[in-house]
Design a protein around this motif. Structure first.
Motif, PDB file in Angstrom:
ATOM      1  N   ILE A 248       0.836  -1.197   0.000  1.00  0.00           N
ATOM      2  CA  ILE A 248       0.000   0.000   0.000  1.00  0.00           C
ATOM      3  C   ILE A 248       0.875   1.253   0.000  1.00  0.00           C
ATOM      4  O   ILE A 248       0.626   2.206  -0.749  1.00  0.00           O
ATOM      5  CB  ILE A 248      -0.945  -0.008   1.216  1.00  0.00           C
ATOM      6  CG1 ILE A 248      -1.909  -1.198   1.123  1.00  0.00           C
ATOM      7  CG2 ILE A 248      -1.710   1.310   1.317  1.00  0.00           C
ATOM      8  CD1 ILE A 248      -2.751  -1.388   2.370  1.00  0.00           C
ATOM      9  N   HIS A 249       1.908   1.226   0.842  1.00  0.00           N
ATOM     10  CA  HIS A 249       2.827   2.372   0.920  1.00  0.00           C
ATOM     11  C   HIS A 249       3.484   2.666  -0.427  1.00  0.00           C
ATOM     12  O   HIS A 249       3.607   3.823  -0.830  1.00  0.00           O
ATOM     13  CB  HIS A 249       3.894   2.090   1.981  1.00  0.00           C
ATOM     14  CG  HIS A 249       5.180   2.796   1.751  1.00  0.00           C
ATOM     15  ND1 HIS A 249       5.377   4.133   2.063  1.00  0.00           N
ATOM     16  CD2 HIS A 249       6.363   2.359   1.200  1.00  0.00           C
ATOM     17  CE1 HIS A 249       6.608   4.484   1.729  1.00  0.00           C
ATOM     18  NE2 HIS A 249       7.225   3.428   1.214  1.00  0.00           N
ATOM     19  N   SER A 250       3.904   1.605  -1.128  1.00  0.00           N
ATOM     20  CA  SER A 250       4.633   1.808  -2.387  1.00  0.00           C
ATOM     21  C   SER A 250       3.777   2.477  -3.452  1.00  0.00           C
ATOM     22  O   SER A 250       4.303   3.138  -4.354  1.00  0.00           O
ATOM     23  CB  SER A 250       5.149   0.458  -2.908  1.00  0.00           C
ATOM     24  OG  SER A 250       4.062  -0.408  -3.234  1.00  0.00           O
ATOM     25  N   ARG A 251       2.456   2.330  -3.366  1.00  0.00           N
ATOM     26  CA  ARG A 251       1.565   2.937  -4.352  1.00  0.00           C
ATOM     27  C   ARG A 251       1.395   4.439  -4.137  1.00  0.00           C
ATOM     28  O   ARG A 251       0.930   5.146  -5.025  1.00  0.00           O
ATOM     29  CB  ARG A 251       0.192   2.249  -4.303  1.00  0.00           C
ATOM     30  CG  ARG A 251       0.189   0.856  -4.906  1.00  0.00           C
ATOM     31  CD  ARG A 251       0.722   0.894  -6.322  1.00  0.00           C
ATOM     32  NE  ARG A 251       0.998  -0.429  -6.865  1.00  0.00           N
ATOM     33  CZ  ARG A 251       1.708  -0.643  -7.947  1.00  0.00           C
ATOM     34  NH1 ARG A 251       2.245   0.390  -8.593  1.00  0.00           N
ATOM     35  NH2 ARG A 251       1.916  -1.865  -8.393  1.00  0.00           N
ATOM     36  N   PHE A 252       1.767   4.922  -2.967  1.00  0.00           N
ATOM     37  CA  PHE A 252       1.638   6.347  -2.677  1.00  0.00           C
ATOM     38  C   PHE A 252       2.998   7.001  -2.464  1.00  0.00           C
ATOM     39  O   PHE A 252       3.093   8.072  -1.858  1.00  0.00           O
ATOM     40  CB  PHE A 252       0.769   6.548  -1.433  1.00  0.00           C
ATOM     41  CG  PHE A 252      -0.645   6.051  -1.598  1.00  0.00           C
ATOM     42  CD1 PHE A 252      -1.606   6.847  -2.191  1.00  0.00           C
ATOM     43  CD2 PHE A 252      -0.999   4.767  -1.197  1.00  0.00           C
ATOM     44  CE1 PHE A 252      -2.910   6.384  -2.358  1.00  0.00           C
ATOM     45  CE2 PHE A 252      -2.296   4.300  -1.351  1.00  0.00           C
ATOM     46  CZ  PHE A 252      -3.257   5.112  -1.946  1.00  0.00           C
ATOM     47  N   THR A 253       4.060   6.353  -2.953  1.00  0.00           N
ATOM     48  CA  THR A 253       5.420   6.878  -2.821  1.00  0.00           C
ATOM     49  C   THR A 253       6.058   6.968  -4.197  1.00  0.00           C
ATOM     50  O   THR A 253       5.950   6.027  -4.998  1.00  0.00           O
ATOM     51  CB  THR A 253       6.263   5.975  -1.898  1.00  0.00           C
ATOM     52  OG1 THR A 253       5.600   5.848  -0.637  1.00  0.00           O
ATOM     53  CG2 THR A 253       7.651   6.569  -1.677  1.00  0.00           C
TER      54      THR A 253
END
Length: 522
Positions: A248-253
């Motif tokens: 999830i984090h990688s999709r907003f970074t």
């Protein structure tokens, strides 16, 4: 920036020598664990954590070390890291507890990662345009794999002079040499790869949390009998949650440490699996070391000297595979050769697990192991890198490192230890059931042992107990050797299986593709 003529062999050798101490910061004490454990008197679990933590710190600091290596001026960074490494290395000698020893070793591991990247930058800039990528990758693998065996051997040789502290002093001499080399070769103090600093701090913290859970599983999974223990089961569930949070984090970074987009490239997916597979096959070396020390009674010097036979295979295979990759040989040719060598290594040792084996009997299988490493590692490092765009280079590197080092070597090694322990219990139970009066051979051995202790002046009761204990110890040794044989037989089959897949499905019948990412081949 660098002394010497462009492309000169002298400068090339000097720059590569500068990387060697940082590659081997933790290798010089590889065979001295028993001495260190005895020095601090720590429990086995605590010492296990002390052994694992520096390696996980090195892996965890890897992405940040890469960024730092680009930001600071190279000469300043190399001199600073070398000097600080001497301080941390020396401080570990004066640690009064295993906890402080672990702290200093962990700092040394972190500094070594920074030193590796800093010392490789001049090589990348100066020789990348000159050399073909396979040659660059081959040279690094040659130094990385070969120096590991040498440093382990020299470390135990130094320790034999007095104790384990001499191996640490030997490493300090190497860092002093690094300071002298940096002073000579780096004439201009610049940061040629410096760019606006941007780092995925949140993703890094998630990755560190992931490594902490893996560390717990490696250190205590076997003692807690894995998933039968609620804490281990909870840790595995937590591991899956962490992976989900990171996705999830990688999709907003914008620039995550491991960008999931890298797995859109099929070679990264198969390359990561290949890294895991080769790491798993290489991880069985701990079984041989245990066989040498626990059953054959070899001391650490004898074990390290015997393992030097791996260098012969490395010296043959890595230059040969590098040349063949440069000449555009098919990947399948190297993979089939490498897997066949690993298969022969496991097969030969399967037939040599017996008490009367001598050091010369390890010579041929260790050569095959060196050949396997030499044929597979450079090809795997290049394969996982081909056609990957530069902005995904760090993601590709971390994927390979986690597959080989974390899942195959560290976690896989812990699982392998559990497997051997379980198989050993099964064999011991089966052999113990045969120790009955109906077994004439066992009864004859028991009487022989009893008569020996009677001649030593023991009473009949004491002699009987000693004889039974001696026979039980012999049974334990036989059970352990049978467990080793079982594991190596399975691993031999797993080594030959990829050859059938490659030949039947006609995979890898092409040369290596384009490799344009920054060459970090480990």
């Amino acid at each position: 920036m660098i002394a010497g003529k462009k492309g000169s062999v002298f400068t090339l050798v000097g720059l590569y020598l500068l990387t060697i101490p940082f590659f081997n910061a933790l290798n010089v004490t590889s065979y001295d664990n028993s001495q260190i454990l005895g020095h601090f008197g720590a429990s086995t679990t605590v010492f296990t954590y002390s052994t694992y933590i520096p390696f996980f710190a090195m892996l965890g600091f890897l992405p940040l070390g890469l960024k730092i290596g680009k930001q600071i001026k190279v000469r300043t960074l190399i001199l600073s890291v070398s000097f600080l490494s001497i301080i941390c290395n020396t401080a570990s000698l004066y640690a009064t507890t295993i906890q402080w020893f672990t702290v200093w070793r962990t700092l040394l591991a972190i500094l070594s990662i920074i030193g590796i990247f800093a010392s490789m930058i001049p090589i990348i800039l100066k020789y990348n345009p000159v050399f073909n990528m396979p040659i660059l990758y081959g040279i690094i693998q040659f130094i990385l794999q070969g120096s590991k065996q040498l440093y382990q051997y020299f470390g135990v040789q130094m320790s034999s002079i007095y104790d384990w502290t001499f191996g640490v002093y030997f490493l300090n001499i190497n860092f002093l040499l690094a300071i002298l080399l940096a002073w000579y070769f780096y004439k201009k103090d610049v940061a040629p790869m410096k760019s606006p600093f941007q780092f995925d701090w949140r993703g890094w913290l998630i990755m560190l949390l992931f490594f902490i859970v893996i560390l717990f599983l490696c250190a205590e999974g076997q003692t807690r009998n894995w998933l039968s223990d609620p804490r281990v089961a909870m840790a595995v569930a937590f591991l899956l949650i962490i992976i989900g949070i990171y996705l999830i984090h990688s999709r907003f970074t914008k620039e995550p440490i491991i960008n999931p987009d890298v797995y859109k490239y099929r070679n990264v997916v198969f390359g990561s699996f290949l890294f895991f597979y080769t790491g798993m096959m290489n991880g069985t070396g701990s079984i041989v070391t245990g066989f040498m020390t626990n059953i054959l009674g070899f001391d650490s010097i004898y074990v390290a000297r015997t393992h030097l036979a791996i260098l012969i295979g490395l010296f043959i295979a890595i230059p040969l595979s590098t040349y063949l990759l440069f000449k555009r040989i098919y990947l399948a040719t190297l993979w089939v050769t490498g897997f066949a060598c690993y298969g022969l290594y496991h097969t030969i040792l399967y037939f040599r697990f017996y008490p009367e084996i001598e050091s010369a009997d390890f010579f041929a299988p260790f050569i095959f192991k060196g050949l396997a490493i030499g044929f597979l590692y450079p090809a795997a490092s290049l394969y996982i890198s081909e056609n990957v765009p530069k902005h995904l280079g760090d993601s590709r590197m971390m994927s390979g490192v986690i597959s080989r080092a974390v899942f195959a070597s560290l976690l896989g090694g812990a699982i392998l230890g559990t497997l051997i322990s379980n198989v050993n219990v099964q064999h011991k139970t089966g052999l113990s059931q045969q120790l009955s009066p109906l077994n004439t051979m066992a009864q004859a051995q028991l009487n022989k042992n009893k008569n020996y202790y009677l001649h030593q002046g023991l009473s009949a009761g004491e002699a009987q107990k000693k004889a039974e204990k001696s026979l039980s110890n012999q049974t334990s040794q036989s059970a352990l050797m049978l467990a080793y044989k079982d594991v190596y037989l399975v691993m031999a089959a797993l080594c030959f299986f990829p050859i059938l897949v490659l030949l039947l499905f006609r995979l890898g019948r092409r040369p290596i593709g384009s490799v344009a990412v920054e060459p970090i081949p480990f």
